[in-house]
Enzyme design. Structure first.
Site, short mmCIF file in Angstrom:
data_model
loop_
_atom_site.label_atom_id
_atom_site.label_comp_id
_atom_site.label_asym_id
_atom_site.label_seq_id
_atom_site.Cartn_x
_atom_site.Cartn_y
_atom_site.Cartn_z
CD GLU A 165 85.35 34.40 76.45
OE1 GLU A 165 85.69 33.20 76.88
OE2 GLU A 165 84.78 34.69 75.43
NE ARG A 182 87.24 40.12 78.27
CZ ARG A 182 88.05 41.25 78.59
NH1 ARG A 182 87.54 42.31 78.21
NH2 ARG A 182 89.38 40.78 78.34
CB CYS A 183 80.49 34.37 78.83
SG CYS A 183 79.93 33.09 79.49
CD GLN A 222 83.39 38.37 68.36
OE1 GLN A 222 82.29 39.01 68.77
NE2 GLN A 222 83.79 37.36 69.25
#
Length: 833
Positions: free
Chosen positions: A765, A391-392, A244
């Protein structure tokens, strides 16, 4: 107010018929600019099977790597014997920590100033930790070889939860740290403890609740993997990897290996989901690269699903105690939080290094609170390292869950509607920019409008009436209504406060308009399914008047793309999107000079028309020229004193982060006989500032809500007494499917960020942040009239039924039910028979 987003936060706004503020500009010109539902450009290759993932990479002479992993959570290694593996056909090498020590590769830095073993030669600290690597001609030989590696262990007592780890007699996990005598990792605090304590002492009402945000796994479709490819002729190492953040991974590779950074190339091709799981560096990456360097052949490493769940970065695992001090009419005066965090065997959280607890200090949420104080202790345990990923935006999920649950607890204590408690305490629009008591500078917000929109869409009052009717009639299925009004903090940097391994968290864009008017945009962020190739092209289309189909977006190659800090924490649009807009404006500034030359006019007499995508002479709109037409002049007829070409680069370091927000309303039915929870209605209203592609936003929200349902209802990583992961595959670690996902009703408001070049905030998110507390609030609400104040996640039917039983709400199967036996007899039989 100016309608030019260069001079405002994204244009002039009005309220639509549904009550939400909508953009008046940036849409409808037909070029695929901002606000248009452009079909995703990248989808063609995905739906036709032409995606290119790491496991698709094939190199001549490529070898395969299989990691030997410890079956024990805590054990000393007595001996590693690879002789039986080496005797197998096709096995080329068996690597251990001793082999890596020769190249100073036995350990690697984490992203949080810790050191992690690549391969272990002394003591394993969690189940599935890497102890050896088998390199073979094909993957089957590598797997066979891994099974033949003999490792002798002296098994030690494991500890897998933070509370036990901090007890005085707990077994010491990190004896590799000099002078370490306990399992304490770090302490952290925020806010004003003295003022908060005083507010609680003088409060008319105080409420308190213990809650646990369970350990989760991001579980991306694609597991982690890498292909190391060292070219001795060029003395260059290329690593294809599931990353990522390719650029920061290249920097870390250079630090670990000693290979100069300009001789390392990281390529992150198509990535099958990340959700934070592919931000950290994992031992498999290092081993594949090191093996290729030593053997001078390409080496591929690809995880299996069980390896991914058991050994890569997990999420959450926060024990939280929340308290609210309030007045009798529901005004929140103070919030106090105490947290115990399980960080696993190493402090390897992927987050800005100056924030050991992430952005958890946004726990005051959407509310105007006088004072707040939070404290946290973190512990090492015999579990895989991590805690942040999934996802935070760096612990915002836990913070939002805490405050939104506590507002529900307060409302029930006071006998007030939870919507009214929220309205009473919301930060008001005229208070922005707003500084929270824990130091966050909120950019903009209109929380009440979003809540009102969600309540209207959910038909809130009618469902409240229905809920009471079911209580009065002692119905078989209880109705619960849950609300979550959340605020996030996303878009890290700014660089002076946010860094990864010391590198400031800016991001970048490089735009080149070619002589024919087509454009190439290269960005430093890396997509894992967010639609960057479409949305970033739309920003260029908007800013330059070029058709979106004439813009190609490239990413994921450190040899060609500008340096950036990657995609996570909803930072792509807030940071790289801003870099793209500013780079495009630099090109437009130069294009204006060329336009003046083409139009034979003074530059100050040339104006840019965003709607038409043309430059024209003031007062004479018929004398106009497009950027596409200007591009030819930039290369063939550029003005004297002006450099040829039409391109620009921008490295954007945001002045502040952005604060997307939303309100979700969830309505559930709880079966009193089985404890099963069914969704009656699920409404999500989000505000991510100016919207680039509404269709992509909708897809992001739907996916995130599904993940939120998994969090609230199904998912949890658990361990047995020996430290073994008890849900290490998809037969046991349950993910939601289409069968568990209801129809979602989505809405939106638009409150632009005043400091962002296009007024955007980020949305990726928000649904995973906002949905779990709304779901839990709904289930609790169904039983609140009987005194239930909290239900722990995951709320499986057995968990819910236990609360029903304890509250006296359970309904057991009716007695003496008659049913017909199948067959010829046709006799009626009761359950007494």
């Amino acid at each position: 107010m100016s309608s030019d987003p260069e001079n405002s936060a994204g244009g002039e706004y009005h309220h639509s018929e549904d009550g939400g503020p909508q953009p008046e500009k940036h849409c409808g010109h037909g070029r695929g600019g901002m606000g248009e539902e452009v079909s995703r450009k990248e989808d063609r290759r995905f739906i036709t099977g032409r995606g290119n993932y790491v496991d698709d990479v094939k190199k001549p002479g490529m070898l395969h790597c299989e990691l030997v992993r410890s079956p024990h959570a805590h054990a000393r290694i007595e001996e590693i014997d690879g002789s039986r593996a080496m005797a197998l056909d096709g096995v080329v090498a068996v690597l251990t920590a001793d082999d890596l020590l020769e190249y100073d590769l036995a350990t690697m830095p984490t992203l949080m100033d810790d050191t992690q073993d690549v391969l272990v030669n002394d003591k394993v600290k969690f189940q599935s930790q890497e102890v050896a690597a088998v390199i073979a001609e094909d993957r089957y030989a590598a797997k066979d070889g891994a099974e033949k590696v003999d490792v002798s262990y002296d098994v030690l007592e494991p500890v897998v939860d933070a509370e036990t780890a901090l007890e005085d007699d707990a077994p010491l996990i990190r004896d590799d740290i000099e002078g370490k005598e306990d399992n304490h990792c770090f302490d952290w605090e925020t806010g004003d403890e003295e003022a908060t304590d005083e507010a609680f002492e003088n409060a008319a009402v105080t409420v308190e609740e213990e809650m646990f945000y369970q350990r989760l796994h991001p579980a991306p479709i694609e597991t982690c993997g890498a292909v190391g490819d060292y070219d001795p002729g060029k003395d260059k190492l290329t690593v294809h990897m599931t990353s990522q953040a390719p650029h920061i991974h290249r920097t870390l590779f250079a630090q670990v290996s000693g290979i100069p950074e300009h001789k390392i190339r990281i390529v992150s091709p198509d990535v099958g989901g990340g959700f934070g799981n592919k931000v950290p560096i994992y031992p498999g990456y290092v081993v594949a690269a090191a093996a290729s360097y030593v053997l001078e052949r390409p080496v591929k490493w690809i995880e299996e699903r069980s390896e991914n769940i058991q050994s890569t970065g997990f999420a959450r695992d926060y024990d939280m105690n929340g308290e609210i001090a309030a007045t009798e009419d529901g005004e929140i005066r103070a919030i106090r939080v105490d947290v115990l965090a399980n960080h696993g065997a190493y402090n390897a959280a992927a987050q800005p290094s100056k924030f050991p607890a992430g952005f958890f200090n946004i726990f005051t949420g959407s509310y105007d609170v006088e004072t707040a104080y939070g404290s946290l202790s973190a512990a090492y345990t015999n579990t895989a390292p991590g805690g942040i990923a999934y996802r935070c935006s760096f612990r915002v999920t836990e913070a939002v869950y805490l405050v939104e649950r506590m507002v529900k607890v307060l409302a029930d204590e006071l006998g007030m509607d939870p919507a009214d408690v929220r309205r009473r305490n919301f930060i008001q629009p005229d208070q922005f920019p707003y500084e929270s008591p824990t130091g966050w500078n909120y950019d903009s917000g209109d929380y009440e409008t979003a809540l009102d929109e969600a309540l209207e869409m959910a038909d809130y009052e009618a469902y409240r009436d229905e809920q009471q009717r079911r209580i009065d009639e002692d119905a078989d299925k209880l109705l619960g209504i849950g609300i979550s009004s959340f605020t996030e903090v996303v878009g890290a940097g700014p660089g002076k406060s946010c860094d990864i391994a010391g590198v400031e968290m800016f991001d970048s864009a490089d735009i080149r308009v070619h002589p024919t008017g087509k454009a190439t945009l290269r960005v430093g962020v890396q997509t894992q399914g967010q639609g960057h190739e479409t949305t970033f092209a739309q920003i260029v289309a908007e800013e330059l008047g070029i058709d979106v189909d004439d813009v190609v977006v490239e990413h994921g190659d450190t040899d060609t793309d500008p340096y950036g800090l990657g995609t996570y924490g909803s930072r792509s649009t807030p940071v790289a999107g801003a870099a793209t807009a500013i780079a495009a404006r630099k090109i437009r500034d130069k294009a204006k000079s060329i336009a003046a030359n083409e139009l034979e006019a003074a530059e100050e007499d040339v104006e840019w028309d965003r709607e038409s995508g043309e430059f024209h002479v003031a007062g004479a709109p018929e004398r106009s020229v497009t950027v596409t037409e200007i591009a030819a002049g930039a290369y063939m007829n550029h003005p004297g004193g002006e450099e040829p070409g039409l391109e620009a680069v921008n490295y954007y370091d945001p002045p502040e982060m952005t604060y997307p927000f939303g309100s979700y309303v969830v309505i559930v039915e709880v079966d009193r006989e089985t404890g099963e929870v069914e969704f009656e209605k699920f409404v999500a209203v989000d505000d991510c500032g100016n919207r680039i592609n509404p269709m992509i936003i909708e897809g992001q929200i739907h996916g995130g809500l599904a993940q939120g349902i998994g969090t609230a209802m199904m998912e949890q990583i658990t361990f047995d007494d020996n430290g073994n992961v008890t849900g290490g595959d998809f037969m046991n670690y349950l993910l939601p499917t289409a069968m568990e996902i209801p129809e979602f009703e989505t809405g939106h408001t638009v409150t632009p960020s005043p400091h962002h070049p296009i007024g955007a905030k980020g949305v990726g998110e928000s649904p995973t942040v906002g949905s779990p507390p709304a779901i839990v609030n709904a289930v609790v609400d169904a039983m609140a009239h009987a005194g239930v104040s909290h239900v722990e996640m995951p709320m499986t039917p057995d968990v819910v039924w236990k609360h029903l039983e304890e509250a006296g709400l359970e309904r057991r199967p009716a007695q003496n039910l008659e049913f017909e036996l199948a067959g010829d007899a046709g006799e009626s039989v009761t359950d007494d028979d």
